[in-house]
Enzyme design. Sequence first.
Site, PDB file in Angstrom:
ATOM      1  N   ASP A  82      -3.936 -13.575-154.735  1.00  0.00           N
ATOM      2  CA  ASP A  82      -1.939 -13.294-155.416  1.00  0.00           C
ATOM      3  C   ASP A  82      -1.791 -12.761-156.820  1.00  0.00           C
ATOM      4  O   ASP A  82      -2.383 -13.760-157.489  1.00  0.00           O
ATOM      5  CB  ASP A  82      -1.990 -14.957-154.862  1.00  0.00           C
ATOM      6  CG  ASP A  82       0.143 -14.827-155.787  1.00  0.00           C
ATOM      7  OD1 ASP A  82       0.369 -14.126-155.863  1.00  0.00           O
ATOM      8  OD2 ASP A  82       0.255 -15.895-155.351  1.00  0.00           O
ATOM      9  N   LEU A  83      -1.991 -11.557-156.643  1.00  0.00           N
ATOM     10  CA  LEU A  83      -2.328 -11.114-158.313  1.00  0.00           C
ATOM     11  C   LEU A  83      -0.672 -11.243-159.114  1.00  0.00           C
ATOM     12  O   LEU A  83      -0.258 -11.091-160.214  1.00  0.00           O
ATOM     13  CB  LEU A  83      -2.137  -9.459-157.876  1.00  0.00           C
ATOM     14  CG  LEU A  83      -3.332  -9.426-157.596  1.00  0.00           C
ATOM     15  CD1 LEU A  83      -3.409  -7.231-156.759  1.00  0.00           C
ATOM     16  CD2 LEU A  83      -4.231  -9.653-158.243  1.00  0.00           C
ATOM     17  N   LYS A  84       0.231 -12.155-158.442  1.00  0.00           N
ATOM     18  CA  LYS A  84       0.917 -12.640-159.274  1.00  0.00           C
ATOM     19  C   LYS A  84       0.465 -13.963-160.340  1.00  0.00           C
ATOM     20  O   LYS A  84       1.392 -14.674-161.437  1.00  0.00           O
ATOM     21  CB  LYS A  84       2.208 -12.970-158.234  1.00  0.00           C
ATOM     22  CG  LYS A  84       2.953 -12.121-157.616  1.00  0.00           C
ATOM     23  CD  LYS A  84       3.893 -12.699-156.795  1.00  0.00           C
ATOM     24  CE  LYS A  84       4.986 -11.365-156.112  1.00  0.00           C
ATOM     25  NZ  LYS A  84       6.252 -11.795-154.786  1.00  0.00           N
TER      26      LYS A  84
ATOM     27  N   HIS B 191       4.440  11.204-148.083  1.00  0.00           N
ATOM     28  CA  HIS B 191       3.664  11.383-146.818  1.00  0.00           C
ATOM     29  C   HIS B 191       2.934  12.457-147.378  1.00  0.00           C
ATOM     30  O   HIS B 191       3.625  13.395-147.522  1.00  0.00           O
ATOM     31  CB  HIS B 191       4.068  10.405-145.438  1.00  0.00           C
ATOM     32  CG  HIS B 191       3.883   9.235-145.035  1.00  0.00           C
ATOM     33  ND1 HIS B 191       3.588   8.493-146.353  1.00  0.00           N
ATOM     34  CD2 HIS B 191       5.636   8.157-145.397  1.00  0.00           C
ATOM     35  CE1 HIS B 191       3.158   7.210-146.100  1.00  0.00           C
ATOM     36  NE2 HIS B 191       4.493   7.129-145.665  1.00  0.00           N
ATOM     37  N   ASP B 192       2.322  12.755-146.127  1.00  0.00           N
ATOM     38  CA  ASP B 192       0.986  13.804-146.305  1.00  0.00           C
ATOM     39  C   ASP B 192       2.093  15.209-145.958  1.00  0.00           C
ATOM     40  O   ASP B 192       1.953  15.969-146.576  1.00  0.00           O
ATOM     41  CB  ASP B 192       0.187  14.004-145.527  1.00  0.00           C
ATOM     42  CG  ASP B 192      -0.413  15.027-145.003  1.00  0.00           C
ATOM     43  OD1 ASP B 192      -0.332  15.864-144.380  1.00  0.00           O
ATOM     44  OD2 ASP B 192      -1.895  14.468-145.510  1.00  0.00           O
ATOM     45  N   ILE B 193       2.952  14.846-145.615  1.00  0.00           N
ATOM     46  CA  ILE B 193       3.978  16.473-144.710  1.00  0.00           C
ATOM     47  C   ILE B 193       4.852  16.366-146.462  1.00  0.00           C
ATOM     48  O   ILE B 193       4.687  17.942-146.674  1.00  0.00           O
ATOM     49  CB  ILE B 193       4.476  16.062-143.650  1.00  0.00           C
ATOM     50  CG1 ILE B 193       5.576  17.349-143.077  1.00  0.00           C
ATOM     51  CG2 ILE B 193       5.935  15.231-144.169  1.00  0.00           C
ATOM     52  CD1 ILE B 193       6.214  17.045-142.056  1.00  0.00           C
ATOM     53  N   ASN B 194       4.793  15.601-146.731  1.00  0.00           N
ATOM     54  CA  ASN B 194       6.064  16.019-148.009  1.00  0.00           C
ATOM     55  C   ASN B 194       5.000  16.925-149.196  1.00  0.00           C
ATOM     56  O   ASN B 194       5.803  17.738-149.684  1.00  0.00           O
ATOM     57  CB  ASN B 194       6.792  14.807-148.549  1.00  0.00           C
ATOM     58  CG  ASN B 194       7.277  13.986-147.475  1.00  0.00           C
ATOM     59  OD1 ASN B 194       6.772  13.244-147.278  1.00  0.00           O
ATOM     60  ND2 ASN B 194       8.051  14.424-146.708  1.00  0.00           N
TER      61      ASN B 194
ATOM     62  N   ASP C 142      -2.913  14.127-147.100  1.00  0.00           N
ATOM     63  CA  ASP C 142      -4.417  12.820-147.607  1.00  0.00           C
ATOM     64  C   ASP C 142      -5.243  12.617-147.944  1.00  0.00           C
ATOM     65  O   ASP C 142      -5.938  12.212-148.744  1.00  0.00           O
ATOM     66  CB  ASP C 142      -3.477  11.966-146.435  1.00  0.00           C
ATOM     67  CG  ASP C 142      -2.214  11.680-146.473  1.00  0.00           C
ATOM     68  OD1 ASP C 142      -1.303  11.619-146.996  1.00  0.00           O
ATOM     69  OD2 ASP C 142      -1.780  10.667-145.142  1.00  0.00           O
TER      70      ASP C 142
END
Length: 384
Positions: free
Chosen positions: A65-67, A131-134, A161
Amino acid sequence: MTGPLHGLRVVEMGGIGPAPFAGALLGDLGADVLRIDRIPRPGSEPDLPPRFDFYNRNKRSVALDLKQPQAVATVLDLVAKADALIEGFRPTVMERLGLGPEVCAAVNARLVYARMTGWGQAGPMAQEAGHDINYLALTGALHCLGEDGRPPPPPLNLVADLGGGALYLVVGLLAAAMEARQSGRGQTIDVAMIDGVTHLMSAFQAFRQQGTWTARRADNIVDGGAPFYRSYATSDGRFVAVGAIEPHFYSNLLRVMGIGEDKDLPDQNDRSAWPEMRERFARIFATRTRDDWVAAAAGHDACLAAVLTIDEAPEHPQMKARDVYVAFDGVRHPSPAPRFSRTASQLHRPTPAPGSDSRQSLVDWGILPDQVDALEAAGALAQA
């Protein structure tokens, strides 16, 4: 474990997509990859069962828990013993967690800190989702794909990606790790998918400036415009792919197609004749089945191959001869790549559920058992 990276220790901040793929590739090559996962919510189920989560094979998982400050301090204890760290969050997320490059460098001056984003760590779009397409769209690569007059199709998520992102991260991480062994100093690697894809597009940028690549889709030598470099439907509704670029391979292809003696054929590189030749090739290939064409081309260096489905590919004799797929953890996995003559890579650890290895991994990395007990008691650590 075996593999050429045996002894390399990597902390991977748990995420999705290309950063985990890069970690799995390092794990395939023998690195000890320790993935920091979130503590699962009670009763929650993963979107992808571990058995089918191939991007996280050959790793161990610690759930923190990195909080909680104790958990962040534990990650820094691991960083102090690591050769590299991988993270694929948006810019500044790691800084807000207290695990930014400067903080990590303060505990380990030799650390290679590899950061993966789509847009890069800076610039007007750095905080934008994507994402990849963007990412592929912004580089000009997506515009080059598909048929003219139709929307360009996404090439799965292989190009941005995995090609422009994950593979460039692995190259950069290993290069920096080699340099760190000489200098004693690590560094931060800013891996942006738009950088990697643009680099992959080097030849086409050159062709465009030379004037040998047009801005139209399916109008060029390797985008489906050339009749000798594209796929064709066959009589059984399947497809063959031809890639006979060199003149002697093209001549072989024509002979396999039965038109090698046609003196009226236009020159192979007469671009004005390409539309007509594509139509003629399509008519010819439509007269026989896919496997008939494969048999006819076998042994003739015609650069013709069957377009196999994702289910057919593992059964192909060439794939079987090289053991391109391997049975592991009850499912079919792609084998580690590339191959090494002396330090063979292997699949040695199924994908863990988040926190499966929390206690043992921390102890193996030098965290004292009393400290592990305290983390678990405070709820900062979970053992699945």
